[in-house]
Design a protein around this motif. Structure first.
Motif, PDB file in Angstrom:
ATOM      1  N   ALA A  46      36.037  30.442  28.784  1.00  0.00           N
ATOM      2  CA  ALA A  46      36.338  28.758  29.517  1.00  0.00           C
ATOM      3  C   ALA A  46      34.505  29.173  29.929  1.00  0.00           C
ATOM      4  N   CYS A  47      33.481  28.683  29.338  1.00  0.00           N
ATOM      5  CA  CYS A  47      32.271  28.892  30.483  1.00  0.00           C
ATOM      6  C   CYS A  47      31.565  28.134  30.443  1.00  0.00           C
ATOM      7  N   TYR A  48      30.189  27.373  30.920  1.00  0.00           N
ATOM      8  CA  TYR A  48      29.550  26.197  31.263  1.00  0.00           C
ATOM      9  C   TYR A  48      27.950  26.756  30.904  1.00  0.00           C
ATOM     10  N   TRP A  49      27.610  25.594  30.992  1.00  0.00           N
ATOM     11  CA  TRP A  49      25.973  25.879  29.898  1.00  0.00           C
ATOM     12  C   TRP A  49      24.905  25.397  31.160  1.00  0.00           C
ATOM     13  N   SER A  50      23.946  26.528  31.765  1.00  0.00           N
ATOM     14  CA  SER A  50      23.069  26.783  32.971  1.00  0.00           C
ATOM     15  C   SER A  50      22.148  25.654  33.064  1.00  0.00           C
ATOM     16  N   VAL A  51      21.766  25.163  34.025  1.00  0.00           N
ATOM     17  CA  VAL A  51      20.744  24.593  34.734  1.00  0.00           C
ATOM     18  C   VAL A  51      20.174  25.006  35.509  1.00  0.00           C
ATOM     19  N   GLY A  52      18.631  24.548  35.240  1.00  0.00           N
ATOM     20  CA  GLY A  52      17.190  24.942  36.254  1.00  0.00           C
ATOM     21  C   GLY A  52      17.641  26.593  37.372  1.00  0.00           C
ATOM     22  N   THR A  53      17.702  26.901  37.958  1.00  0.00           N
ATOM     23  CA  THR A  53      17.744  28.377  38.372  1.00  0.00           C
ATOM     24  C   THR A  53      18.581  28.866  38.853  1.00  0.00           C
ATOM     25  N   GLU A  54      20.122  28.386  37.938  1.00  0.00           N
ATOM     26  CA  GLU A  54      21.171  29.383  37.954  1.00  0.00           C
ATOM     27  C   GLU A  54      20.734  30.405  36.923  1.00  0.00           C
ATOM     28  N   LEU A  73      33.101  24.895  26.923  1.00  0.00           N
ATOM     29  CA  LEU A  73      32.031  24.352  27.906  1.00  0.00           C
ATOM     30  C   LEU A  73      32.087  22.600  28.653  1.00  0.00           C
ATOM     31  N   PRO A  74      32.093  22.912  29.837  1.00  0.00           N
ATOM     32  CA  PRO A  74      32.676  21.323  30.189  1.00  0.00           C
ATOM     33  C   PRO A  74      31.967  20.025  29.362  1.00  0.00           C
ATOM     34  N   PHE A  98      23.538  13.110  33.293  1.00  0.00           N
ATOM     35  CA  PHE A  98      22.725  13.926  34.424  1.00  0.00           C
ATOM     36  C   PHE A  98      21.452  14.772  32.872  1.00  0.00           C
ATOM     37  N   GLY A  99      21.588  14.714  32.395  1.00  0.00           N
ATOM     38  CA  GLY A  99      21.454  15.461  31.203  1.00  0.00           C
ATOM     39  C   GLY A  99      21.600  17.132  31.270  1.00  0.00           C
ATOM     40  N   ILE A 100      22.743  17.147  31.189  1.00  0.00           N
ATOM     41  CA  ILE A 100      23.083  18.523  31.393  1.00  0.00           C
ATOM     42  C   ILE A 100      23.957  18.654  29.666  1.00  0.00           C
ATOM     43  N   MET A 101      23.750  19.797  28.982  1.00  0.00           N
ATOM     44  CA  MET A 101      23.412  19.701  27.882  1.00  0.00           C
ATOM     45  C   MET A 101      25.313  19.998  27.875  1.00  0.00           C
ATOM     46  N   GLU A 102      26.515  18.770  26.452  1.00  0.00           N
ATOM     47  CA  GLU A 102      27.252  19.744  26.901  1.00  0.00           C
ATOM     48  C   GLU A 102      27.391  19.102  25.378  1.00  0.00           C
TER      49      GLU A 102
END
Length: 189
Positions: A46-54, A73-74, A98-102
């Motif tokens: 289980a991971c996440y797709w980073s956004v911004g300054t992460e 991914l979430p 919120f535009g986060i890739m999923e």
């Protein structure tokens, strides 16, 4: 320090990092994680797709997937809990809330994280004494981490200086067992 001010301080420090520094940090973090035996052997991550300054996870997700791991991914639900879906390459993502890739794959449910052999989560900071992570305030990852078994490696990815003392803790806060920053791997167990 309260959580709101802690978030502001970390976000301000991250904004001062140059794109080159963030990229270099992300490469070090990815290499450190991929060198861990528990990451190499994890069949479901289980991971996440980073956004911004992460710390950037796009290359990490791709590397895990190319090395044969199933990566989930979430998918942010309307109630701010996290559903999960399988990543099957860069072309299988679309903007979500919120535009986060999923992932566009079939949703696996909030309990899909229970079967992960490795869980990688975002954090603005982590308390070095308690392992409690400072998130963005929605509680989504605290709910997800509460479903993870006690022996599963849970890892927060941070920039340097984000492993700190004194993050205020609330009853619902969940801890992580490891932190990876450009400085390396740190056990919090």
């Amino acid at each position: 320090m309260d959580k709101l001010n802690a978030r502001r301080q970390v976000m301000s420090a991250r904004a001062r990092l140059s794109p080159e520094q963030r990229r270099a940090n992300s490469v070090k973090i990815r290499e450190t994680l991929l060198d861990q035996p528990w990451a190499q052997m994890a069949g479901l991550v289980a991971c996440y797709w980073s956004v911004g300054t992460e710390p950037e996870t796009h290359g990490l997700v791709f590397a895990l997937w190319k090395h044969g791991a199933t990566v989930i991914l979430p998918v942010l639900r309307e109630d701010d809990d996290l559903d999960w879906a399988v990543y099957d390459g860069p072309d299988t993502l679309a903007p979500g809330r919120f535009g986060i890739m999923e992932p566009v794959d079939t949703r696996r449910g909030v309990d899909a994280i229970r079967t992960a052999a490795l869980v990688i989560v975002p954090a603005l900071a982590v308390d070095r004494r308690t392992g409690v992570r400072l998130g963005r305030g929605g509680g989504s990852y605290d709910r997800a981490l509460a479903r993870v078994g006690p022996n599963v490696p849970t890892v927060a990815l941070l920039h340097d200086g984000e492993l700190i003392d004194g993050i205020p803790t609330e009853e619902h806060d969940q801890r992580v067992r490891w932190v990876i920053s450009p400085e390396g791997l740190i056990s919090l167990m």
